[in-house]
Write an enzyme that holds these catalytic residues in place. Structure first.
Site, mmCIF file in Angstrom:
data_model
loop_
_atom_site.group_PDB
_atom_site.id
_atom_site.type_symbol
_atom_site.label_atom_id
_atom_site.label_comp_id
_atom_site.label_asym_id
_atom_site.label_seq_id
_atom_site.Cartn_x
_atom_site.Cartn_y
_atom_site.Cartn_z
ATOM 1 N N ASN A 157 0.830 -1.207 0.000
ATOM 2 C CA ASN A 157 0.000 0.000 0.000
ATOM 3 C C ASN A 157 0.863 1.255 0.000
ATOM 4 O O ASN A 157 0.629 2.184 0.771
ATOM 5 C CB ASN A 157 -0.974 0.004 1.178
ATOM 6 C CG ASN A 157 -1.895 -1.185 1.160
ATOM 7 O OD1 ASN A 157 -2.585 -1.403 0.168
ATOM 8 N ND2 ASN A 157 -1.891 -1.965 2.218
ATOM 9 N N HIS A 158 1.863 1.249 -0.875
ATOM 10 C CA HIS A 158 2.747 2.409 -1.018
ATOM 11 C C HIS A 158 3.488 2.328 -2.350
ATOM 12 O O HIS A 158 3.413 1.334 -3.055
ATOM 13 C CB HIS A 158 3.740 2.497 0.151
ATOM 14 C CG HIS A 158 4.701 1.353 0.222
ATOM 15 N ND1 HIS A 158 4.468 0.251 1.013
ATOM 16 C CD2 HIS A 158 5.877 1.124 -0.404
ATOM 17 C CE1 HIS A 158 5.475 -0.596 0.876
ATOM 18 N NE2 HIS A 158 6.343 -0.096 0.014
ATOM 19 N N ALA A 159 4.179 3.401 -2.655
ATOM 20 C CA ALA A 159 5.071 3.465 -3.805
ATOM 21 C C ALA A 159 6.420 3.960 -3.298
ATOM 22 O O ALA A 159 6.547 4.371 -2.140
ATOM 23 C CB ALA A 159 4.520 4.414 -4.870
#
Length: 132
Positions: free
Chosen positions: A48-50
């Site tokens: 749930n991130h980049a």
């Protein structure tokens, strides 16, 4: 397609199977960090991130999971269920790992050392970054 799935060469015989991964050969970068995820809980997602700069390659060395990648314009979900299958995640790609099998071990190879400031954890901020 927003990324690539790589099929790694499997070497083996009656004694078992072996997959060899080398920097700048099967892995499209110098490996600086290796980690793995296991013992995940049902219906809980990870990631749930980049990343601003980090590139990663994900391999389910045991079990299976799904990985959804989003480049801000297109979203694709990939199933990782073979230990000779790797998923490349480039920088500035939002990633979510989910639907883990109970026995899943997800190996992640990264081209950078851990640095908290490289993470984008707010999706709206991510969208702003990919617009620029």
């Amino acid at each position: 397609m927003i990324t690539t799935l790589e099929n790694f060469n499997v070497l083996g015989d009656h004694r078992g199977q072996l997959v060899a991964l080398e920097s700048n050969r099967q892995i499209p970068f110098d490996i600086k960090r290796v980690f793995y995820i296991y013992g995940t809980q049902e219906a809980i997602s990870r990631g749930n991130h980049a990343h601003y700069k980090t590139k990663q390659l994900l391999v389910a060395v045991n079990g299976s999971c799904k990985v959804t990648l989003d480049n801000g314009r297109k979203k694709e979900t990939f199933i990782l269920n073979e230990p000779n299958l790797g998923l490349f995640q480039d920088s500035l790609i939002w990633g979510t790992m989910h639907d883990f099998s109970n026995d899943c071990v997800l190996l992640v190879l990264a081209d950078r050392y851990y640095k908290k400031s490289d993470y984008i954890t707010d999706f709206d901020e991510f969208l702003e970054q990919v617009k620029n």
